[in-house]
Design a protein around this motif. Sequence first.
Motif, PDB file in Angstrom:
ATOM      1  N   ILE A   1       0.856  -1.180   0.000  1.00  0.00           N
ATOM      2  CA  ILE A   1       0.000   0.000   0.000  1.00  0.00           C
ATOM      3  C   ILE A   1       0.894   1.232   0.000  1.00  0.00           C
ATOM      4  O   ILE A   1       0.692   2.176  -0.743  1.00  0.00           O
ATOM      5  CB  ILE A   1      -0.928   0.006   1.232  1.00  0.00           C
ATOM      6  CG1 ILE A   1      -1.880  -1.173   1.189  1.00  0.00           C
ATOM      7  CG2 ILE A   1      -1.689   1.323   1.318  1.00  0.00           C
ATOM      8  CD1 ILE A   1      -2.702  -1.340   2.451  1.00  0.00           C
TER       9      ILE A   1
ATOM     10  N   GLU B   1      -0.906  -4.892   1.281  1.00  0.00           N
ATOM     11  CA  GLU B   1      -2.348  -4.822   1.119  1.00  0.00           C
ATOM     12  C   GLU B   1      -3.006  -5.857   2.025  1.00  0.00           C
ATOM     13  O   GLU B   1      -2.558  -6.995   2.123  1.00  0.00           O
ATOM     14  CB  GLU B   1      -2.696  -5.099  -0.343  1.00  0.00           C
ATOM     15  CG  GLU B   1      -4.145  -4.909  -0.676  1.00  0.00           C
ATOM     16  CD  GLU B   1      -4.415  -5.127  -2.149  1.00  0.00           C
ATOM     17  OE1 GLU B   1      -5.529  -5.571  -2.463  1.00  0.00           O
ATOM     18  OE2 GLU B   1      -3.528  -4.854  -2.965  1.00  0.00           O
TER      19      GLU B   1
ATOM     20  N   ASN C   1       1.185   2.711  -3.453  1.00  0.00           N
ATOM     21  CA  ASN C   1       0.813   1.750  -4.504  1.00  0.00           C
ATOM     22  C   ASN C   1       1.882   1.654  -5.588  1.00  0.00           C
ATOM     23  O   ASN C   1       1.579   1.590  -6.775  1.00  0.00           O
ATOM     24  CB  ASN C   1      -0.540   2.095  -5.117  1.00  0.00           C
ATOM     25  CG  ASN C   1      -1.690   1.756  -4.197  1.00  0.00           C
ATOM     26  OD1 ASN C   1      -1.627   0.788  -3.454  1.00  0.00           O
ATOM     27  ND2 ASN C   1      -2.729   2.558  -4.228  1.00  0.00           N
TER      28      ASN C   1
END
Length: 136
Positions: free
Chosen positions: A4, A39, A74
Amino acid sequence: MGYIWETDNLVKNFTLSGGLFRPKQTVHALQGVSLYQEEGETLGIVGESGCGKSTFGYTLMGVHQATSGTIYMNGIEVNPYIHKDITRDMMQMVFQNPYASLNPRLKINTILEEPLELNPNYTPRDRVIRVKEVLE
């Protein structure tokens, strides 16, 4: 699964102004922090008072500008100090004073479910299941 966010060699220094007879001083708050969150992972950062937890969070969220190092969201390199909208759409800080961060009148399930309501991929049933997973 991807990351993330990720930091690579993150550094944050603060310069303290000197006085008439004192030179300026540099406080090395973060020194080469490389960390990531995958994630689906829940991450808590803990440590002694004054070790840099809040400074790290503030720098990651763009409240402070990093002195050096790289931050990725990301997989894309960003400067959260400039691109605050990207960062704030992805994460939220919970500050050390829980009464300032968490509403004591709400049940913990309600508090944890609230950010999931913003995600159109979560149905009401999915939210309940995810909150239960996190609490377990």
